[in-house]
Write an enzyme that holds these catalytic residues in place. Structure first.
Site, PDB file in Angstrom:
ATOM      1  CB  ALA A   1      36.736  46.848  38.013  1.00 11.89           C
TER       2      ALA A   1
ATOM      3  NE  ARG B   1      27.274  47.443  35.789  1.00 16.11           N
ATOM      4  CZ  ARG B   1      26.914  46.210  35.244  1.00 16.11           C
ATOM      5  NH1 ARG B   1      26.037  45.583  35.947  1.00 16.11           N
ATOM      6  NH2 ARG B   1      26.871  46.099  34.002  1.00 16.11           N
TER       7      ARG B   1
ATOM      8  CB  VAL C   1      37.606  41.591  28.445  1.00 16.73           C
ATOM      9  CG1 VAL C   1      38.125  42.778  29.386  1.00 16.73           C
ATOM     10  CG2 VAL C   1      36.096  41.339  28.860  1.00 16.73           C
TER      11      VAL C   1
ATOM     12  CG  ASN D   1      34.857  40.504  38.370  1.00 16.17           C
ATOM     13  OD1 ASN D   1      34.283  39.816  39.317  1.00 16.17           O
ATOM     14  ND2 ASN D   1      34.379  41.695  37.812  1.00 16.17           N
TER      15      ASN D   1
ATOM     16  CB  SER E   1      29.691  30.748  39.548  1.00  7.78           C
ATOM     17  OG  SER E   1      28.403  30.853  40.318  1.00  7.78           O
TER      18      SER E   1
ATOM     19  CE1 TYR F   1      27.700  33.177  35.182  1.00  9.66           C
ATOM     20  CE2 TYR F   1      26.602  31.932  36.848  1.00  9.66           C
ATOM     21  CZ  TYR F   1      27.654  32.834  36.394  1.00  9.66           C
ATOM     22  OH  TYR F   1      28.234  33.612  37.525  1.00  9.66           O
ATOM     23  CB  VAL F   2      25.692  25.556  34.789  1.00  5.67           C
ATOM     24  CG1 VAL F   2      26.689  24.441  35.408  1.00  5.67           C
ATOM     25  CG2 VAL F   2      24.788  26.128  35.563  1.00  5.67           C
TER      26      VAL F   2
ATOM     27  CB  ALA G   1      30.470  29.612  30.334  1.00  2.90           C
ATOM     28  CE  LYS G   2      31.103  32.830  35.671  1.00  4.99           C
ATOM     29  NZ  LYS G   2      32.274  33.892  35.858  1.00  4.99           N
TER      30      LYS G   2
HETATM   31  N1  LIG Z   1      27.150  38.516  42.120  1.00  9.87           N
HETATM   32  C1  LIG Z   1      27.053  37.081  42.117  1.00  9.87           C
HETATM   33  O1  LIG Z   1      26.031  36.842  42.931  1.00  9.87           O
HETATM   34  C2  LIG Z   1      28.125  36.239  41.526  1.00  9.87           C
HETATM   35  C3  LIG Z   1      27.881  34.926  41.937  1.00  9.87           C
HETATM   36  C4  LIG Z   1      28.723  34.046  41.346  1.00  9.87           C
HETATM   37  C5  LIG Z   1      29.731  34.484  40.560  1.00  9.87           C
HETATM   38  N2  LIG Z   1      29.999  35.884  40.084  1.00  9.87           N
HETATM   39  C6  LIG Z   1      30.861  36.233  39.040  1.00  9.87           C
HETATM   40  O2  LIG Z   1      31.445  37.438  39.785  1.00  9.87           O
HETATM   41  C7  LIG Z   1      31.891  38.258  38.692  1.00  9.87           C
HETATM   42  C8  LIG Z   1      31.140  39.631  38.667  1.00  9.87           C
HETATM   43  O3  LIG Z   1      29.756  39.377  38.834  1.00  9.87           O
HETATM   44  P1  LIG Z   1      28.899  40.643  39.191  1.00  9.87           P
HETATM   45  O4  LIG Z   1      27.556  40.044  39.550  1.00  9.87           O
HETATM   46  O5  LIG Z   1      29.762  41.719  39.939  1.00  9.87           O
HETATM   47  O6  LIG Z   1      28.833  41.524  37.725  1.00  9.87           O
HETATM   48  P2  LIG Z   1      27.937  42.613  37.600  1.00  9.87           P
HETATM   49  O7  LIG Z   1      27.512  43.461  38.566  1.00  9.87           O
HETATM   50  O8  LIG Z   1      26.931  42.399  36.381  1.00  9.87           O
HETATM   51  O9  LIG Z   1      29.163  43.689  36.657  1.00  9.87           O
HETATM   52  C9  LIG Z   1      29.760  43.183  35.461  1.00  9.87           C
HETATM   53  C10 LIG Z   1      30.824  43.920  35.061  1.00  9.87           C
HETATM   54  O10 LIG Z   1      31.409  43.706  33.938  1.00  9.87           O
HETATM   55  C11 LIG Z   1      31.405  44.674  32.860  1.00  9.87           C
HETATM   56  N3  LIG Z   1      31.257  44.136  31.855  1.00  9.87           N
HETATM   57  C12 LIG Z   1      30.119  43.842  30.941  1.00  9.87           C
HETATM   58  N4  LIG Z   1      30.541  43.483  29.630  1.00  9.87           N
HETATM   59  C13 LIG Z   1      31.876  43.612  29.396  1.00  9.87           C
HETATM   60  C14 LIG Z   1      32.890  43.505  28.481  1.00  9.87           C
HETATM   61  N5  LIG Z   1      32.380  43.182  27.246  1.00  9.87           N
HETATM   62  N6  LIG Z   1      33.997  43.922  28.657  1.00  9.87           N
HETATM   63  C15 LIG Z   1      34.679  44.423  29.892  1.00  9.87           C
HETATM   64  N7  LIG Z   1      33.641  44.427  30.788  1.00  9.87           N
HETATM   65  C16 LIG Z   1      32.419  44.289  30.830  1.00  9.87           C
HETATM   66  C17 LIG Z   1      30.613  45.546  33.326  1.00  9.87           C
HETATM   67  O11 LIG Z   1      30.978  46.788  32.956  1.00  9.87           O
HETATM   68  P3  LIG Z   1      29.785  48.211  32.762  1.00  9.87           P
HETATM   69  O12 LIG Z   1      29.405  48.556  34.092  1.00  9.87           O
HETATM   70  O13 LIG Z   1      30.481  49.045  31.851  1.00  9.87           O
HETATM   71  O14 LIG Z   1      28.748  47.441  31.787  1.00  9.87           O
HETATM   72  C18 LIG Z   1      30.661  45.547  34.933  1.00  9.87           C
HETATM   73  O15 LIG Z   1      31.655  46.239  35.481  1.00  9.87           O
HETATM   74  C19 LIG Z   1      31.155  37.492  37.257  1.00  9.87           C
HETATM   75  O16 LIG Z   1      32.363  36.696  36.560  1.00  9.87           O
HETATM   76  C20 LIG Z   1      30.255  36.501  37.689  1.00  9.87           C
HETATM   77  O17 LIG Z   1      29.798  35.263  36.656  1.00  9.87           O
HETATM   78  C21 LIG Z   1      28.925  36.480  40.504  1.00  9.87           C
END
Ligand SMILES: NC(=O)c1ccc[n+]([C@@H]2O[C@H](COP(=O)([O-])OP(=O)(O)OC[C@H]3O[C@@H](n4cnc5c(N)ncnc54)[C@H](OP(=O)(O)O)[C@@H]3O)[C@@H](O)[C@H]2O)c1
Length: 249
Positions: A11, A13, A62, A89, A142, A155-156, A158-159
């Site tokens: 959470a 970012r 996590v 998330n 996703s 990725y596909v 796993a999701k």
């Molecule tokens: N954005 C999209 O277009 C999109 C589309 C479909 C699905 N999603 C899904 O939505 C979710 C959020 O995506 P996002 O784009 O917002 O991702 P993101 O901006 O890359 O943020 C990832 C978050 O996960 C944290 N993280 C990374 N490794 C971790 C670990 N080992 N343990 C705990 N936290 C960890 C990061 O922490 P740090 O900041 O400390 O590194 C960050 O807070 C994901 O499940 C993604 O697959 C996103």
């Protein structure tokens, strides 16, 4: 929802940050989990507190069993009560790889987040949810599950696991008044995507009935709804938040 505690993984970012802010705005006490981005996580905590909410930031990987146990224990200590709402998330890097280049390790890297971390966390939070006869688990999937994007099978795949896992958990936990749902976002530019060119945005938007890119708040609003009492009779669902680009699995 004033008496509830939510844990949002990843959470600091992106979409997770927006989810944390929306949940806090509904009066929910929020645990901002992050991996390494301490400053960003603390800034969100400050913003929530400045708006009259309650939040703490807790670093934990996590995908590590030890870290997850410590995360859930520290969360309980922070608010003096267990977690009522779990939002799975967090995500790591998502490399796009052809079948020639992708390895089993690349698959496992993704499964570690979508399946392992979600399972470890669920096992830690479920006992208290059962005791309280109230709980919410929200898994973030996703739209790629439906699009089947090429050169992204790590990725596909796993999701895709999120879909069945959500249904099975919903069936198992329903009798304890614990709902389990998945939210499947469309492409929503966040920091990690860098600059999105007009060309790539418009070619994506072409297939979106609502003719725009999504915003983190679009996903966060659905998460907040599923976390609320308003969603009391909704479980086992896979809900797309992607402007209608896909219609559901
Ligand atoms: N954005 C999209 O277009 C999109 C589309 C479909 C699905 N999603 C899904 O939505 C979710 C959020 O995506 P996002 O784009 O917002 O991702 P993101 O901006 O890359 O943020 C990832 C978050 O996960 C944290 N993280 C990374 N490794 C971790 C670990 N080992 N343990 C705990 N936290 C960890 C990061 O922490 P740090 O900041 O400390 O590194 C960050 O807070 C994901 O499940 C993604 O697959 C996103």
């Amino acid at each position: 929802m004033n008496s509830k505690v939510a844990l949002v993984t990843g959470a600091s970012r992106g979409l997770g940050k927006s989810m944390a802010l929306k949940l806090a705005d509904a009066g929910i006490k929020v645990i901002i989990n992050y991996n390494s981005n301490h400053e960003k996580a603390e800034t969100i905590v400050r913003d929530i507190k400045d708006s009259g909410g309650e939040a703490v930031a807790i670093s934990a990987n996590v995908t590590s069993e030890d870290d997850v146990k410590k995360l859930v224990a520290s969360s309980r200590e922070a608010f003096g009560q267990p977690i009522d709402i779990l939002v799975n998330n967090a995500t790591g890097p998502q490399p796009e790889l052809s079948l020639e280049d992708v390895t089993w390790e690349d698959y496992l890297d993704q499964l570690n987040f979508t399946v392992k971390a979600s399972l470890l966390l669920a096992k830690e939070v479920i006992p208290a949810m059962k005791e309280n006869q109230w709980g919410r688990i929200i898994n973030i999937g996703s739209e790629v599950v439906e699009l089947g994007n090429p050169e992204f099978s790590n990725y596909v795949t796993a999701k895709s696991a999120v879909v069945g896992m959500t249904r099975s958990w919903a069936n198992e936990l329903g009798k304890h008044n614990i709902t389990v749902n998945a939210v499947h976002p469309g492409f929503i530019p966040v920091e990690r995507h860098g600059e999105v060119t007009e060309d790539s945005a418009s070619s994506y938007i072409e297939g979106v009935p609502l003719k725009r890119l999504g915003k983190p708040e679009d996903v966060a609003s659905m998460v907040r709804f599923l976390a609320s009492d308003e969603a009391d009779f909704v479980t086992g669902q896979n809900i797309n938040v992607n402007g209608g680009k896909t219609f559901g699995v």
